[in-house]
Design a protein around this motif. Structure first.
Motif, PDB file in Angstrom:
ATOM      1  N   LEU A  52      12.469   9.375  -1.353  1.00  0.00           N
ATOM      2  CA  LEU A  52      11.699   8.538  -0.255  1.00  0.00           C
ATOM      3  C   LEU A  52      11.774   9.110   1.084  1.00  0.00           C
ATOM      4  O   LEU A  52      12.774   9.531   1.543  1.00  0.00           O
ATOM      5  N   THR A  53      10.513   9.381   1.712  1.00  0.00           N
ATOM      6  CA  THR A  53      10.406   9.687   3.051  1.00  0.00           C
ATOM      7  C   THR A  53       9.471   8.886   3.765  1.00  0.00           C
ATOM      8  O   THR A  53       8.613   8.340   3.485  1.00  0.00           O
ATOM      9  N   GLY A  54       9.899   9.086   5.241  1.00  0.00           N
ATOM     10  CA  GLY A  54       8.972   8.061   6.011  1.00  0.00           C
ATOM     11  C   GLY A  54       9.840   7.238   6.942  1.00  0.00           C
ATOM     12  O   GLY A  54       9.907   7.761   8.291  1.00  0.00           O
ATOM     13  N   ILE A  55      10.430   6.360   6.608  1.00  0.00           N
ATOM     14  CA  ILE A  55      11.435   5.561   7.482  1.00  0.00           C
ATOM     15  C   ILE A  55      13.005   6.131   7.503  1.00  0.00           C
ATOM     16  O   ILE A  55      13.305   6.817   8.275  1.00  0.00           O
ATOM     17  N   PRO A  97       7.746  -0.540  13.331  1.00  0.00           N
ATOM     18  CA  PRO A  97       7.633  -1.252  14.685  1.00  0.00           C
ATOM     19  C   PRO A  97       7.146  -0.361  15.931  1.00  0.00           C
ATOM     20  O   PRO A  97       6.325  -0.534  17.065  1.00  0.00           O
ATOM     21  N   ARG A  98       7.416   1.001  15.674  1.00  0.00           N
ATOM     22  CA  ARG A  98       7.036   2.322  16.635  1.00  0.00           C
ATOM     23  C   ARG A  98       5.537   2.764  16.122  1.00  0.00           C
ATOM     24  O   ARG A  98       5.233   3.782  16.507  1.00  0.00           O
ATOM     25  N   GLY A  99       4.901   1.968  15.287  1.00  0.00           N
ATOM     26  CA  GLY A  99       3.527   2.564  15.005  1.00  0.00           C
ATOM     27  C   GLY A  99       3.527   2.876  13.391  1.00  0.00           C
ATOM     28  O   GLY A  99       4.509   2.947  12.804  1.00  0.00           O
ATOM     29  N   THR A 100       2.501   3.600  12.972  1.00  0.00           N
ATOM     30  CA  THR A 100       2.248   4.103  11.695  1.00  0.00           C
ATOM     31  C   THR A 100       3.013   5.321  11.371  1.00  0.00           C
ATOM     32  O   THR A 100       2.607   6.328  12.290  1.00  0.00           O
ATOM     33  N   VAL A 101       3.575   5.534  10.485  1.00  0.00           N
ATOM     34  CA  VAL A 101       4.200   6.769   9.838  1.00  0.00           C
ATOM     35  C   VAL A 101       3.801   7.425   8.486  1.00  0.00           C
ATOM     36  O   VAL A 101       3.354   6.422   7.743  1.00  0.00           O
ATOM     37  N   ASP A 102       4.055   8.640   8.315  1.00  0.00           N
ATOM     38  CA  ASP A 102       3.560   9.075   6.972  1.00  0.00           C
ATOM     39  C   ASP A 102       4.670   8.987   6.124  1.00  0.00           C
ATOM     40  O   ASP A 102       5.772   9.443   6.479  1.00  0.00           O
ATOM     41  N   GLY A 103       4.639   8.214   5.098  1.00  0.00           N
ATOM     42  CA  GLY A 103       5.739   8.003   3.855  1.00  0.00           C
ATOM     43  C   GLY A 103       5.354   8.681   2.798  1.00  0.00           C
ATOM     44  O   GLY A 103       4.270   9.115   2.428  1.00  0.00           O
ATOM     45  N   GLY A 104       6.194   8.946   1.994  1.00  0.00           N
ATOM     46  CA  GLY A 104       6.259   9.903   0.489  1.00  0.00           C
ATOM     47  C   GLY A 104       7.237   9.168  -0.412  1.00  0.00           C
ATOM     48  O   GLY A 104       8.209   8.832  -0.288  1.00  0.00           O
ATOM     49  N   MET A 107       1.436   7.906   1.600  1.00  0.00           N
ATOM     50  CA  MET A 107       0.851   6.663   2.192  1.00  0.00           C
ATOM     51  C   MET A 107       1.350   6.392   3.572  1.00  0.00           C
ATOM     52  O   MET A 107       2.210   7.261   4.028  1.00  0.00           O
ATOM     53  N   LYS A 108       0.543   5.705   4.135  1.00  0.00           N
ATOM     54  CA  LYS A 108       0.759   5.235   5.510  1.00  0.00           C
ATOM     55  C   LYS A 108       1.578   4.117   5.624  1.00  0.00           C
ATOM     56  O   LYS A 108       1.571   2.943   5.076  1.00  0.00           O
ATOM     57  N   THR A 168       0.273   1.926  -4.587  1.00  0.00           N
ATOM     58  CA  THR A 168       0.470   3.165  -4.163  1.00  0.00           C
ATOM     59  C   THR A 168       0.081   4.263  -5.037  1.00  0.00           C
ATOM     60  O   THR A 168       0.734   4.498  -6.131  1.00  0.00           O
ATOM     61  N   PRO A 169      -1.236   4.470  -5.100  1.00  0.00           N
ATOM     62  CA  PRO A 169      -1.747   5.551  -6.175  1.00  0.00           C
ATOM     63  C   PRO A 169      -0.863   6.833  -6.117  1.00  0.00           C
ATOM     64  O   PRO A 169      -0.669   7.412  -5.207  1.00  0.00           O
ATOM     65  N   VAL A 170      -0.557   7.423  -7.353  1.00  0.00           N
ATOM     66  CA  VAL A 170       0.011   8.562  -7.553  1.00  0.00           C
ATOM     67  C   VAL A 170      -1.019   9.808  -7.080  1.00  0.00           C
ATOM     68  O   VAL A 170      -2.017   9.716  -7.915  1.00  0.00           O
ATOM     69  N   THR A 171      -1.035  10.611  -6.348  1.00  0.00           N
ATOM     70  CA  THR A 171      -1.881  11.535  -5.571  1.00  0.00           C
ATOM     71  C   THR A 171      -1.802  12.769  -6.444  1.00  0.00           C
ATOM     72  O   THR A 171      -2.981  13.429  -6.685  1.00  0.00           O
ATOM     73  N   GLU A 172      -0.664  13.115  -7.164  1.00  0.00           N
ATOM     74  CA  GLU A 172      -0.560  14.414  -7.574  1.00  0.00           C
ATOM     75  C   GLU A 172       0.579  14.417  -8.779  1.00  0.00           C
ATOM     76  O   GLU A 172       1.486  13.688  -8.554  1.00  0.00           O
ATOM     77  N   THR A 173       0.126  14.826  -9.996  1.00  0.00           N
ATOM     78  CA  THR A 173       1.300  14.816 -11.142  1.00  0.00           C
ATOM     79  C   THR A 173       1.264  16.481 -11.418  1.00  0.00           C
ATOM     80  O   THR A 173       0.095  17.110 -11.387  1.00  0.00           O
TER      81      THR A 173
END
Ligand code: FES
Ligand SMILES: [Fe+2]
Length: 322
Positions: free
Chosen positions: A222-225, A200-207, A195-196, A177-182
């Protein structure tokens, strides 16, 4: 013997010395951090205090048999009583308290369910604050789940993991998971990854947002699920060992059972990851000038950021000793 690290063992900053819920009014504990004996006590008004361990009188360790009395800690040997500022407030058999009856007292701060000490190599007062995490103690969030390890490595090895995207694949068998911003903001270092996530309900945005507040306090959001806050704290024990701990809380305001299930899965995964990381950390050497390639993470950001937690003279001395 040369050190495995080309910098001093003890950076300046706030460091966890106890979790609040494990340290009640009247409790006294012998501690050993920063290569020295210390004693922590919680006075009858509820305030935690940290002193050098050995009584200034004849050297008894106040952590073994010392008793809290009002705002002070009474020595088990000849009953002198010391307050949280390190002043002798009572000698039951003396007419006069000697003017030099002082012990070293350390700045402490209780926040986010954690008791911290301010360490500074030159004894300077705190130069930054720690944030308040509103999620800790909030009824919509689960109680902190705490894990600890004693690791023969330094705090930087663990914190640097956040930007070492490649090791996730080869050490932990997970996707990179590349770090996108520092972003460096004084004593604060932020790393953001996006990241995506397949569900089970499809793709969500994770962070994954990792934030370091000095060397001793790191949060991971951690966000997403299921929204999760992880608090990572590493306190130097001595030149070789670190007391490292991860504590988690998950947001249970939605489907509570599902959230706690995810929380348990995160803890399991964390324990697995630590068992994979520790043998590497305990035996690696820290290169001041690693040989990096273009696929590697943003180590440079970490390594220029942490210099501010040492004095230049101490850094130079450690480099010469290497
Ligand atoms: S050594 Fe503490 S009172 Fe004597
Ligand atoms: Fe790791």
């Amino acid at each position: 013997m040369g050190s495995r690290y080309p910098f001093p063992a003890y950076p300046n900053g706030w460091f966890r010395i106890a979790y609040s819920r494990e340290f009640e009014v009247g409790d006294v504990a012998p501690l050993f951090y920063f290569g020295r004996d210390l004693v922590l006590f919680r006075d009858e008004a509820g305030a935690p205090h940290l002193l050098d361990a050995h009584c200034r009188h004849l050297g008894a360790h106040l952590g073994y048999g010392g008793r809290v009395e009002g705002s002070g800690l009474r020595c088990p040997f000849h009953n002198w009583c010391w307050d949280g500022d390190g002043r002798c407030i009572d000698i039951p058999y003396a007419q006069r308290i000697p003017s030099r009856a002082r012990m070293r007292s350390w700045p402490v701060l209780e926040r986010n369910g954690i008791i911290f000490v301010w360490y500074h190599a030159r004894g300077e007062p705190p130069s930054f604050e720690l944030p308040e995490l509103t999620q800790i103690g909030d009824p919509d969030w689960s109680p902190l789940e705490i894990r600890r390890w004693r690791v023969r490595a330094r705090w930087i090895d663990m914190n640097e993991n956040a930007v070492d995207q490649v090791h996730f694949r080869y050490v932990h068998g997970t996707k990179t998971t590349p770090v996108t911003e520092t972003e460096v903001d004084g004593h604060i270092l932020r790393c953001r990854s996006r990241m995506k996530l397949a569900t089970p309900r499809g793709t969500v945005d994770g962070g994954i947002d990792t934030t370091d507040f000095g060397p001793g306090f790191q949060t991971v959001h951690l966000t997403g699920i299921v929204e999760t806050i992880m608090v990572n704290t590493s306190t130097p024990i001595d030149e070789e060992f670190t007391d490292t701990s991860f504590a988690y809380t998950v947001n249970t305001s939605g489907d509570k059972k599902a959230a706690l299930g995810v929380g348990n899965a995160i803890i399991k995964d964390l324990e697995k990851q630590m068992s994979e990381d520790i043998p590497i950390w305990e035996n690696k050497k820290y290169y001041a000038q690693p040989l990096l390639c273009d696929g590697d993470g943003a180590f440079g950001v970490y390594r220029s950021w942490w210099r501010q937690f040492f004095s230049e003279e101490d850094l130079e001395a450690a480099q010469r000793a290497e």
